[in-house]
Design an enzyme around this catalytic site. Structure first.
Site, PDB file in Angstrom:
ATOM      1  N   SER A 130      44.592  88.197  51.679  1.00 24.69           N
ATOM      2  CA  SER A 130      45.072  86.816  51.682  1.00 24.69           C
ATOM      3  C   SER A 130      44.921  86.211  53.073  1.00 24.69           C
ATOM      4  CB  SER A 130      46.560  86.780  51.300  1.00 24.69           C
ATOM      5  OG  SER A 130      46.760  87.313  50.006  1.00 24.69           O
ATOM      6  N   SER A 131      44.438  84.977  53.138  1.00 26.55           N
ATOM      7  CA  SER A 131      44.369  84.214  54.389  1.00 26.55           C
ATOM      8  C   SER A 131      43.518  84.945  55.435  1.00 26.55           C
ATOM      9  CB  SER A 131      45.794  83.944  54.868  1.00 26.55           C
ATOM     10  OG  SER A 131      45.795  83.056  55.944  1.00 26.55           O
ATOM     11  N   SER A 132      44.089  85.390  56.549  1.00 31.32           N
ATOM     12  CA  SER A 132      43.292  86.150  57.516  1.00 31.32           C
ATOM     13  C   SER A 132      42.720  87.401  56.846  1.00 31.32           C
ATOM     14  CB  SER A 132      44.156  86.555  58.715  1.00 31.32           C
ATOM     15  OG  SER A 132      43.393  87.267  59.659  1.00 31.32           O
TER      16      SER A 132
END
Ligand code: NAG
Ligand code: NAG
Ligand code: NAG
Ligand code: NAG
Length: 301
Positions: free
Chosen positions: A143-145
Site C-alpha cells: 500500500s502507498s509507499s
C-alpha cells in the site's frame, strides 16, 4: 514474587532478542535477522502459518510510509488468509527515517543493484529455499509507499515475482531521484505530473533489468479518484506502464466494467496479465480486498 516477575521478564526479553537465531514461531510474527545478502538494513519479519501448506506459496506484503512490519501485519488480512490457504507472509520493514521505502535511488531501481528492492528480493529467495516453497507462487503486494515498491519489485525482479497487486502507488521509476538520492520524495510524480507514453514507461521498466527476456508478473493496480497524496493521474501512468510492458494497446482495453468489484469501482482489463481498478471517491489508500487478492494470486478460484 516481584523478583520472580522481574526475572521472568528479563528472560523473555532475552528470548525475544535471540529469536532471529531460531526458527520463526508458526502463528506469530517473527523477525529473521540472518538471511544471506541483506544489501540494506531493511528488517525482515515473517508469518509462517500454523497451517503451513506442503509446498507453500509466499506473499511479500510491503507497508506504507510511517508504517512498519508489525503495523501492516495488524492492519492487513494476509496473516489470517495465510492460515486459511497455508502460504507464508513476508513483512519487510523500512530502514529509513519516516519509514518510506527507497524507490528513488539507482541501486533500488536496478536488478541486483544493492538497494531495498534487492534486500526484499533476497528475503523472498531465502524463504523459498528455507521452507521449500513453490517458486511459482511468490507474490508481492503493498500500500502507498509499499505499492510503489511493489511496482519496483515487479520491474526489478520479474524472475522472482509471479503476480503483483498495487494499492495506490506510482509507476516503477516515477519517484526516481535525478541526483540519485536514497528514499527521496518526488513531488512531480506524487502530483501526477510525470506523464509519459506507454513506450517510455515500458523502457523505464526494461532498463531496470537489462537483457531480461523471461516472463513477468501479472499486475493488478488499484487507485482512488480522490487520492490527494499520490494523485490519480498515477493510475493512468501505471496502467500505461504495464500495458506497454505486456504489449497491450493502452488505448484499447479488452473490457471496462462499471461497479466491479463493488459499487463505484471500475475495472479495466487489458488482458490476462494487466488489470486496473479505479475506485471513485476513494482517497489515499484504497482498502485491501483480501478475498479478491486470493483469487488474483490463484490461491482461491
Ligand atoms: C547473494 O548474492 C549473490 C551475488 O549476487 C548471489 O549469487 C547469491 O545467490 C545471493 N544469496 C542469497 C541467499 O540471496
Ligand atoms: C522526479 O521524477 C521524475 C520522473 O517521474 C524525474 O523526471 C524528475 O527528475 C524527478 N525529480 C527529482 C527532483 O529528482
Ligand atoms: C546486455 O546485452 C548487451 C548486448 O549483448 C551487453 O553489451 C550488455 O553488457 C548487457 N547488459 C547487462 C546488464 O547484462
Ligand atoms: C490502439 O488502439 C487505438 C484505439 O482503438 C487505435 O487507434 C490504434 O490504432 C491502436 N494501436 C495499435 C498499434 O494497434
Amino acid at each position: 514474587m516481584r523478583l520472580l516477575t522481574l526475572l521472568t521478564t528479563c528472560l523473555s526479553v532475552a528470548a525475544a532478542a535471540t529469536l532471529g537465531k531460531r526458527a520463526p514461531t508458526p502463528g506469530q510474527l517473527s523477525q529473521v535477522t540472518s538471511f544471506g545478502n541483506a544489501t540494506t538494513a531493511a528488517g525482515f519479519y515473517i508469518y509462517v502459518p500454523k497451517n503451513l501448506a506442503a509446498s507453500p506459496g509466499v506473499i511479500v506484503a510491503v507497508h506504507y510510509c510511517t508504517g512498519s512490519a508489525q503495523a501492516y501485519y495488524n492492519g492487513s488480512p494476509y496473516a489470517a488468509l495465510a492460515e486459511q490457504y497455508g502460504f507464508i507472509v513476508i513483512y519487510p520493514s523500512s530502514p529509513h527515517s519516516g519509514t518510506c521505502w527507497d524507490v528513488s535511488s539507482k541501486a533500488t531501481l536496478t536488478h541486483n543493484g544493492g538497494g531495498d528492492s534487492n534486500t526484499i528480493a533476497n528475503m523472498a529467495t531465502w524463504t523459498v529455499s528455507q521452507y521449500n516453497a513453490d517458486a511459482s507462487k511468490v507474490f508481492v503486494t503493498g500500500s502507498s509507499s509499499g505499492a510503489m515498491m511493489t511496482n519496483v519489485l515487479a520491474a526489478t525482479y520479474p524472475d522472482i515475482f509471479k503476480a503483483a497487486i498495487v494499492y495506490s502507488g506510482v509507476p516503477a521509476g516515477c519517484f526516481v531521484s535525478a541526483s540519485g538520492a536514497v528514499d527521496a520524495w518526488n513531488s512531480t510524480c506524487a502530483q501526477g505530473n510525470s506523464i509519459a507514453t506507454p513506450e517510455a514507461w515500458t523502457d523505464v521498466v526494461k532498463n531496470m533489468y537489462l537483457n531480461y527476456t523471461g516472463a513477468r508478473p501479472k499486475m493488478q493496480i488499484y487507485h482512488g479518484s480522490a487520492d490527494t497524496i499520490l494523485l490519480p493521474q498515477n493510475y493512468q501512468e501505471t496502467m500505461k506502464q504495464w500495458s506497454g510492458v505486456f504489449g497491450y494497446n493502452y488505448s484499447q482495453p479488452q473490457s471496462t466494467t462499471l461497479n466491479n468489484p463493488q459499487s463505484g469501482y471500475t475495472k479495466t482489463v487489458y488482458g490476462e496479465s494487466v488489470q486496473g481498478i479505479y475506485a471513485e471517491n476513494v482517497g489515499h489508500t484504497v482498502p485491501i480486498r483480501g478475498t479478491d487478492d486470493m483469487e488474483f494470486f490463484g490461491f482461491a478460484s
